[in-house]
Design a protein around this motif. Structure first.
Motif, short mmCIF file in Angstrom:
data_model
loop_
_atom_site.label_atom_id
_atom_site.label_comp_id
_atom_site.label_asym_id
_atom_site.label_seq_id
_atom_site.Cartn_x
_atom_site.Cartn_y
_atom_site.Cartn_z
N ILE A 96 21.38 26.40 32.40
CA ILE A 96 20.72 25.42 31.53
C ILE A 96 19.60 24.77 32.32
O ILE A 96 19.81 24.28 33.44
CB ILE A 96 21.70 24.35 31.02
CG1 ILE A 96 22.78 24.98 30.14
CG2 ILE A 96 20.97 23.26 30.26
CD1 ILE A 96 23.85 24.00 29.68
N ALA A 97 18.37 24.80 31.76
CA ALA A 97 17.21 24.16 32.39
C ALA A 97 16.60 23.19 31.39
O ALA A 97 16.35 23.54 30.24
CB ALA A 97 16.18 25.20 32.82
N ARG A 146 21.13 30.47 29.51
CA ARG A 146 21.84 30.08 28.30
C ARG A 146 21.04 29.13 27.41
O ARG A 146 21.04 29.27 26.18
CB ARG A 146 23.16 29.41 28.68
CG ARG A 146 24.07 29.17 27.50
CD ARG A 146 25.36 28.52 27.94
NE ARG A 146 26.25 28.26 26.83
CZ ARG A 146 27.26 27.41 26.86
NH1 ARG A 146 27.52 26.74 27.98
NH2 ARG A 146 28.02 27.23 25.81
N LEU A 147 20.35 28.15 27.99
CA LEU A 147 19.61 27.16 27.20
C LEU A 147 18.36 26.75 27.97
O LEU A 147 18.43 26.43 29.16
CB LEU A 147 20.47 25.93 26.91
CG LEU A 147 19.75 24.75 26.24
CD1 LEU A 147 19.24 25.14 24.86
CD2 LEU A 147 20.67 23.53 26.15
N ARG A 148 17.22 26.75 27.26
CA ARG A 148 15.96 26.24 27.82
C ARG A 148 15.51 25.11 26.90
O ARG A 148 15.15 25.35 25.75
CB ARG A 148 14.92 27.36 27.86
CG ARG A 148 15.44 28.63 28.53
CD ARG A 148 14.44 29.77 28.42
NE ARG A 148 15.03 31.01 28.89
CZ ARG A 148 15.31 32.04 28.12
NH1 ARG A 148 15.02 32.00 26.83
NH2 ARG A 148 15.85 33.13 28.63
N LEU A 149 15.50 23.90 27.43
CA LEU A 149 15.27 22.70 26.62
C LEU A 149 14.08 21.92 27.17
O LEU A 149 14.03 21.60 28.35
CB LEU A 149 16.53 21.82 26.62
CG LEU A 149 16.42 20.47 25.90
CD1 LEU A 149 16.09 20.65 24.43
CD2 LEU A 149 17.72 19.68 26.07
N LEU A 188 14.72 25.35 22.76
CA LEU A 188 14.58 24.20 21.88
C LEU A 188 13.49 23.30 22.44
O LEU A 188 13.45 23.03 23.66
CB LEU A 188 15.88 23.41 21.75
CG LEU A 188 17.05 24.08 21.00
CD1 LEU A 188 18.23 23.13 20.95
CD2 LEU A 188 16.64 24.49 19.60
N ILE A 189 12.60 22.82 21.56
CA ILE A 189 11.54 21.87 21.94
C ILE A 189 11.69 20.66 21.04
O ILE A 189 11.54 20.76 19.82
CB ILE A 189 10.14 22.50 21.79
CG1 ILE A 189 10.03 23.76 22.65
CG2 ILE A 189 9.07 21.50 22.20
CD1 ILE A 189 8.73 24.51 22.46
N ALA A 190 11.99 19.51 21.64
CA ALA A 190 12.25 18.28 20.89
C ALA A 190 11.06 17.34 21.03
O ALA A 190 10.61 17.06 22.15
CB ALA A 190 13.52 17.61 21.38
#
Length: 614
Positions: A96-97, A146-149, A188-190
């Motif tokens: 996760i980054a 797994r996750l790039r946020l 995901l881009i918030a």
């Protein structure tokens, strides 16, 4: 059966090893984060909260057990690029980054850029050299498995865009950040505010978005998508529905929490599924995607109910927008055809038919605009009612958990009676004064209101909404500031009312610039530079005029020549004779002869005509 010697000891070792393997927890995901906060901008006014926001997020991630949390503040462009390179190395073996950025951001021609503290951005093209694109951030977190946020609290009102010179008139500089569609999976881009809108910096130590993040993002076992859903609800509630965070991108079907759920000692039976809650979650996911396919898929799963009706309203809004775009294009083509025939001198019948087609296309465009406006207003009203209903349900749940006795003790009898009659009503939403301030702030943003957003809906505010109706083609009631008015003005992403400048200034994009006239020119009443006329010298009389005149040399006037009266000739010969006495006509019967004077006379050697009479 005979057991071999030493079997009990071997059996005990095998059982112990198996139990050790079973009880050993799975290897935890490696989690890394880079937190950037820019407040001390050198070429524009500094920001109050980004460094504070970055510190809160960094502390939250550290408390959540992240392996690496690199917090940097007030970095220039070169050091920001170096920090991204170093973080990319840490993300190569991470699961996760996360990258969090708070500061100024800008959208140019559909691309999003983060602005370091040393940027000047004097021209629109400087953004490519002095700022960092969002794509550069995505490259830094790309190795994560797994996750790039990416979390951007950078949708503030940007002072760089207002003073920036445009090198190409067609290059667009938008408000807030532009919508993105990640091309890589598990990204995901918030945004702190929906694309094309601005976010509040907050009146306290932290922005509303970051304050909500610190409460929900690292909840153990909570899927990151649901965490951002709770963040959205908190921000809408704290800002009176003026700011709506948004998430772009998609993940798979499994939950992806930033912090894993704690180990359970005993299995707990799962609660019974709530169809209404599942419908709400799936509807919000479809609404974030915002296209026909997602909404039709939702309707296929949930064909009936409250959220199905909301989805149909969203589809009607999409259809109205598509019809508006098609009608606008058709009207443009019809007008071009009419202008072409008029310029080429086409046949009269063709020109008449082209003009008729152009008028029909323009009427269709206006009808599509009106239909789109109605669909948008209906969808906005439905979403507002949904948010109010969900808030009322949440408040009711809190009251139920507190206990009926405590609620009865805290509520006076008269209030209880009023509460019992209005228990099923929806939450009225924010106070009218807050709605008025929000409408005034949006009217200021689109250039229709010059006064302050003070919550007083006076004659000036009503005139500003009337101007908005004129230039936006809407029919909003100017006598009152309503939620529908707020939603309609929010739909406009750029200036609506034309810029009006004071005398001596002219409109230059979104600001007024002073008119500079060349030397020898002045600004006339039409706000144009006019050449100044040269003053002609004027004679002046003063007290010593006579003395000055006396000093000047006197010019002699020309004397009139003496005129010799010439006698008229007689009716005789018509000859004239002259002597020392004068000239006279020759008498009748006489004639002239030339004689020489006698020697020694006064005119010796001379001669002349004399009259001889017989």
């Amino acid at each position: 059966m005979t057991k071999p010697p030493g079997f009990p000891e071997l059996y005990r070792w095998v059982v112990a090893a198996a139990l050790l393997l079973v009880c050993q927890p799975a290897l935890a995901d490696k989690r890394v984060a880079l937190v950037l906060g820019n407040s001390a901008y050198r070429n524009v006014a500094p920001l109050a909260n980004p460094v504070n926001d970055g510190a809160v997020v960094a502390a939250t991630l550290k408390d959540a057990g992240f392996d690496v949390v690199d917090f940097r503040q007030d970095l220039p462009a070169a050091e920001t690029r170096r920090a991204l390179r170093d973080f990319a190395d840490r993300a190569r073996d991470a699961d996760i980054a996360v990258v969090y950025y708070a500061g100024h951001g800008i959208e140019v021609d559909g691309g999003n850029y983060l602005i370091p503290v040393d940027a000047r951005l004097e021209r629109d093209t400087d953004v490519y050299d002095e700022a960092l694109s969002l794509d550069r951030i995505l490259i830094a977190i790309e190795p994560a498995k797994r996750l790039r946020l990416v979390i951007l609290d950078a949708c503030r009102d940007n002072p760089f865009a207002k003073r920036m010179k445009r090198t190409v008139a067609s290059r667009a500089i938008g408000q807030g950040l532009a919508k993105v569609e990640p091309t890589s999976p598990n990204v995901l881009i918030a945004y702190s505010a929906k694309a094309g809108s601005t976010a509040a910096d907050g009146d306290g130590k932290n922005s509303p978005f970051t304050a909500a993040l610190s409460q929900h993002l690292t909840t153990p076992g909570l899927d990151v998508r649901r965490a951002f859903g709770f963040v959205r609800d908190d921000v809408l509630r704290s800002t009176g529905n003026r700011q709506e965070p948004f998430v772009y991108g998609s993940l798979g079907g499994e939950d992806v929490p930033l912090v894993p759920a704690p180990a359970r000692v005993a299995p707990v039976p799962a609660p019974a599924p709530n169809p209404q809650a599942e419908a709400r979650r799936d509807y919000e996911l479809a609404l974030q995607l915002g296209n026909r396919s997602a909404l039709n898929a939702f309707l296929a799963q949930y064909p009936d109910g409250f959220y199905a009706n909301l989805a149909r309203l969203q589809l009607e809004k999409i259809a109205a927008e598509e019809a508006r775009v098609a009608a606008t294009e058709k009207a443009r083509m019809a007008e071009q055809e009419r202008a072409r025939l008029a310029a080429e001198g086409g046949q009269k019948a063709q020109q008449v038919r082209a003009e008729s087609d152009a008028r029909a296309a323009e009427q269709a465009r206006l009808a599509a605009e009106k239909a789109k406006q109605i669909a948008q207003e209906q969808a906005a009203a439905a979403e507002h009612k949904r948010a109010a209903a969900e808030q009322a349900l949440a408040d009711k749940t809190v009251v139920d958990k507190a206990g009926a006795d405590k609620a009865a003790a805290a509520t006076p009898p008269a209030a209880e009676k009023d509460k019992g009659t209005g228990l099923a009503s929806l939450d009225p939403g924010p106070p009218p004064s807050d709605i008025t301030k929000s409408v005034q702030a949006e009217l200021r943003r689109v250039g229709c209101l010059t006064g302050a957003a003070d919550g007083d809906w006076n004659a000036s505010s009503q005139r500003s909404l009337t101007l908005f109706n004129r230039y936006a083609g809407t029919r909003l009631d100017a006598k009152v500031a309503s939620v529908d008015t707020l939603d309609a003005v929010k739909l406009k992403s750029s200036r609506v009312c034309p810029l009006v400048c004071e005398r001596g200034y002219k409109a230059d994009g979104d600001r007024c610039s002073k008119i500079a006239c060349a030397e020898g020119s002045f600004l006339n009443d039409d706000k144009e530079c006019e050449k100044r006329r040269e003053k002609k010298p004027v004679a002046r009389r003063d007290s010593d005029e006579r003395s000055t005149r006396a000093d000047r040399p006197v010019r002699e006037r020309p004397r009139p020549e003496a005129t010799i009266s010439r006698p008229k000739a007689a009716t005789g010969s018509g000859q004239i004779v002259c002597d020392s006495v004068g000239c006279r006509p020759v008498a009748r019967g006489c004639h002239l002869e030339y004689r020489t004077l006698a020697q020694g006379g006064p005119r010796e050697g001379g001669g002349g005509n004399v009259q001889i009479c017989n």
